[in-house]
Design a protein around this motif. Structure first.
Motif, mmCIF file in Angstrom:
data_model
loop_
_atom_site.group_PDB
_atom_site.id
_atom_site.type_symbol
_atom_site.label_atom_id
_atom_site.label_comp_id
_atom_site.label_asym_id
_atom_site.label_seq_id
_atom_site.Cartn_x
_atom_site.Cartn_y
_atom_site.Cartn_z
ATOM 1 N N LYS A 35 7.462 2.947 -9.154
ATOM 2 C CA LYS A 35 6.053 3.279 -8.913
ATOM 3 C C LYS A 35 5.151 2.616 -9.946
ATOM 4 O O LYS A 35 4.084 2.080 -9.615
ATOM 5 C CB LYS A 35 5.861 4.797 -8.925
ATOM 6 C CG LYS A 35 6.527 5.516 -7.749
ATOM 7 C CD LYS A 35 6.405 7.023 -7.882
ATOM 8 C CE LYS A 35 7.092 7.740 -6.719
ATOM 9 N NZ LYS A 35 7.020 9.213 -6.851
ATOM 10 N N ILE B 242 0.822 -1.208 0.000
ATOM 11 C CA ILE B 242 0.000 0.000 0.000
ATOM 12 C C ILE B 242 0.857 1.260 0.000
ATOM 13 O O ILE B 242 2.038 1.242 0.354
ATOM 14 C CB ILE B 242 -0.941 0.054 1.225
ATOM 15 C CG1 ILE B 242 -0.124 -0.004 2.533
ATOM 16 C CG2 ILE B 242 -1.976 -1.047 1.187
ATOM 17 C CD1 ILE B 242 -0.958 0.169 3.781
ATOM 18 N N ARG B 243 0.225 2.332 -0.401
ATOM 19 C CA ARG B 243 0.787 3.673 -0.248
ATOM 20 C C ARG B 243 -0.037 4.350 0.829
ATOM 21 O O ARG B 243 -1.274 4.342 0.773
ATOM 22 C CB ARG B 243 0.691 4.430 -1.572
ATOM 23 C CG ARG B 243 1.151 5.877 -1.522
ATOM 24 C CD ARG B 243 0.921 6.524 -2.885
ATOM 25 N NE ARG B 243 1.246 7.944 -2.886
ATOM 26 C CZ ARG B 243 1.042 8.765 -3.928
ATOM 27 N NH1 ARG B 243 0.501 8.277 -5.041
ATOM 28 N NH2 ARG B 243 1.367 10.045 -3.850
ATOM 29 N N GLN C 21 -4.730 5.149 4.313
ATOM 30 C CA GLN C 21 -4.387 4.478 3.067
ATOM 31 C C GLN C 21 -4.706 5.371 1.875
ATOM 32 O O GLN C 21 -5.811 5.909 1.760
ATOM 33 C CB GLN C 21 -5.158 3.160 2.951
ATOM 34 C CG GLN C 21 -4.910 2.398 1.659
ATOM 35 C CD GLN C 21 -5.709 1.110 1.598
ATOM 36 O OE1 GLN C 21 -5.625 0.274 2.489
ATOM 37 N NE2 GLN C 21 -6.494 0.959 0.539
ATOM 38 N N ILE C 22 -3.735 5.525 0.994
ATOM 39 C CA ILE C 22 -3.921 6.328 -0.214
ATOM 40 C C ILE C 22 -4.242 5.434 -1.401
ATOM 41 O O ILE C 22 -5.119 5.743 -2.205
ATOM 42 C CB ILE C 22 -2.664 7.177 -0.494
ATOM 43 C CG1 ILE C 22 -2.412 8.130 0.679
ATOM 44 C CG2 ILE C 22 -2.800 7.945 -1.812
ATOM 45 C CD1 ILE C 22 -1.098 8.862 0.603
ATOM 46 N N LYS C 23 -3.521 4.318 -1.512
ATOM 47 C CA LYS C 23 -3.757 3.401 -2.619
ATOM 48 C C LYS C 23 -3.292 2.006 -2.222
ATOM 49 O O LYS C 23 -2.262 1.858 -1.562
ATOM 50 C CB LYS C 23 -3.012 3.851 -3.878
ATOM 51 C CG LYS C 23 -3.281 2.982 -5.108
ATOM 52 C CD LYS C 23 -2.603 3.537 -6.330
ATOM 53 C CE LYS C 23 -2.829 2.686 -7.570
ATOM 54 N NZ LYS C 23 -4.249 2.597 -7.960
ATOM 55 N N MET C 24 -4.068 1.005 -2.601
ATOM 56 C CA MET C 24 -3.656 -0.379 -2.384
ATOM 57 C C MET C 24 -3.248 -0.985 -3.718
ATOM 58 O O MET C 24 -4.005 -0.967 -4.687
ATOM 59 C CB MET C 24 -4.784 -1.210 -1.759
ATOM 60 C CG MET C 24 -4.395 -2.672 -1.564
ATOM 61 S SD MET C 24 -5.649 -3.623 -0.678
ATOM 62 C CE MET C 24 -5.462 -2.968 0.982
ATOM 63 N N PHE C 25 -2.031 -1.510 -3.764
ATOM 64 C CA PHE C 25 -1.520 -2.156 -4.969
ATOM 65 C C PHE C 25 -1.721 -3.667 -4.906
ATOM 66 O O PHE C 25 -1.802 -4.329 -5.938
ATOM 67 C CB PHE C 25 -0.031 -1.845 -5.141
ATOM 68 C CG PHE C 25 0.265 -0.383 -5.263
ATOM 69 C CD1 PHE C 25 0.056 0.284 -6.456
ATOM 70 C CD2 PHE C 25 0.745 0.331 -4.177
ATOM 71 C CE1 PHE C 25 0.323 1.642 -6.573
ATOM 72 C CE2 PHE C 25 1.025 1.688 -4.279
ATOM 73 C CZ PHE C 25 0.806 2.349 -5.482
ATOM 74 N N TRP D 108 7.660 7.463 -0.273
ATOM 75 C CA TRP D 108 7.144 7.448 -1.640
ATOM 76 C C TRP D 108 7.962 8.346 -2.556
ATOM 77 O O TRP D 108 8.231 8.009 -3.710
ATOM 78 C CB TRP D 108 5.679 7.877 -1.628
ATOM 79 C CG TRP D 108 5.026 7.797 -2.965
ATOM 80 C CD1 TRP D 108 4.709 8.842 -3.790
ATOM 81 C CD2 TRP D 108 4.610 6.604 -3.648
ATOM 82 N NE1 TRP D 108 4.120 8.374 -4.944
ATOM 83 C CE2 TRP D 108 4.050 7.005 -4.873
ATOM 84 C CE3 TRP D 108 4.664 5.247 -3.333
ATOM 85 C CZ2 TRP D 108 3.542 6.100 -5.801
ATOM 86 C CZ3 TRP D 108 4.146 4.335 -4.251
ATOM 87 C CH2 TRP D 108 3.598 4.751 -5.464
ATOM 88 N N THR E 36 1.943 -1.156 -10.168
ATOM 89 C CA THR E 36 0.609 -1.263 -10.756
ATOM 90 C C THR E 36 0.473 -2.421 -11.726
ATOM 91 O O THR E 36 -0.630 -2.904 -11.956
ATOM 92 C CB THR E 36 0.233 0.039 -11.482
ATOM 93 O OG1 THR E 36 1.169 0.268 -12.553
ATOM 94 C CG2 THR E 36 0.281 1.223 -10.534
ATOM 95 N N GLU F 170 4.531 10.338 2.876
ATOM 96 C CA GLU F 170 3.873 9.169 2.307
ATOM 97 C C GLU F 170 4.880 8.032 2.180
ATOM 98 O O GLU F 170 6.043 8.258 1.830
ATOM 99 C CB GLU F 170 3.278 9.503 0.940
ATOM 100 C CG GLU F 170 2.176 10.548 0.997
ATOM 101 C CD GLU F 170 1.594 10.826 -0.378
ATOM 102 O OE1 GLU F 170 1.911 10.078 -1.326
ATOM 103 O OE2 GLU F 170 0.817 11.796 -0.500
#
Length: 220
Positions: free
Chosen positions: A141, A45-46, A75-79, A133, A145, A109
């Protein structure tokens, strides 16, 4: 009486050394390419860290209370991970026990990788990949994805001294330490080990879909 006391002292010393060795072994981990960290983690995660508290996490085999640091996160983004949002991560209370120290002002981050426990909580250690980050490259980065997942069936083998060679077509040699004396070198920053149509694996540079930009398997 003296013999009994000496025997008890020796026993306690052995137990102490065993516990120290156990802790040292628990923190022993080999450097991993970011792709390996991604593939081997349950959750990636980010997130920002917005709070911290020490909590009890049961008892060990000796009846002592196990302490953990709970970091509240946004949580900003889950990969990679479960469908639910992760709002906290847990770690040991000191680096000697593999605990991770993070800034809690909510400004920085992080990329955070870790394990998902049976109760749904996320746990992290010094062996997990945790990076600011802003310190990550564009390729890293973008790898989160899509690119890294495409190479999870490949094996990345660290080459730290010569000679070293691949033992399987589905393997990439990681030579950052050999060439740059750093595990955060060019291959870690800019390459992913990708599986090709013939089931072999090779280093690929960049974040766009691979065409013919694979590195030769022997080229660091």
């Amino acid at each position: 009486m003296t013999w009994t006391m000496n025997r008890c002292f020796v026993t306690l010393a052995i137990l102490f050394l065993w516990r120290v060795e156990e802790m040292a072994e628990a923190c022993s981990c080999s450097p991993a390419h970011p792709q390996q960290a991604f593939c081997n983690s349950d959750v990636v995660i980010r997130a920002k860290v917005v709070g911290e508290q020490e909590v009890d996490a049961g008892n060990d085999v000796y009846g002592n209370t196990i302490k953990r640091v709970k970091y509240d996160i946004k949580q900003i983004k889950m990969f990679k991970g479960p469908s639910q949002v992760i709002d906290a991560i847990y770690t040991a209370p000191s680096s000697a026990m593999c605990g991770v120290s993070l800034e809690t002002n909510g400004k920085k981050e992080y990329l955070i990788t870790g394990k998902l426990e049976a109760d749904g909580t996320m746990h992290v250690t010094l062996c997990d990949l945790i990076e600011p980050w802003e310190a990550m490259t564009v390729t890293q980065k973008m790898g989160l994805t899509e690119r890294y997942q495409m190479g999870c069936e490949c094996r990345i083998t660290s080459c730290t001294s010569v000679p070293c060679m691949t033992t399987s077509p589905a393997e990439c040699l990681w030579t950052d330490w050999l060439i740059e004396k750093s595990y955060n070198g060019g291959q870690a920053k800019h390459y992913a080990c990708i599986k090709r149509s013939d089931d072999s694996c090779a280093w690929y540079r960049g974040s766009t879909p691979p065409k013919k930009d694979f590195m030769d398997i022997a080229d660091p």
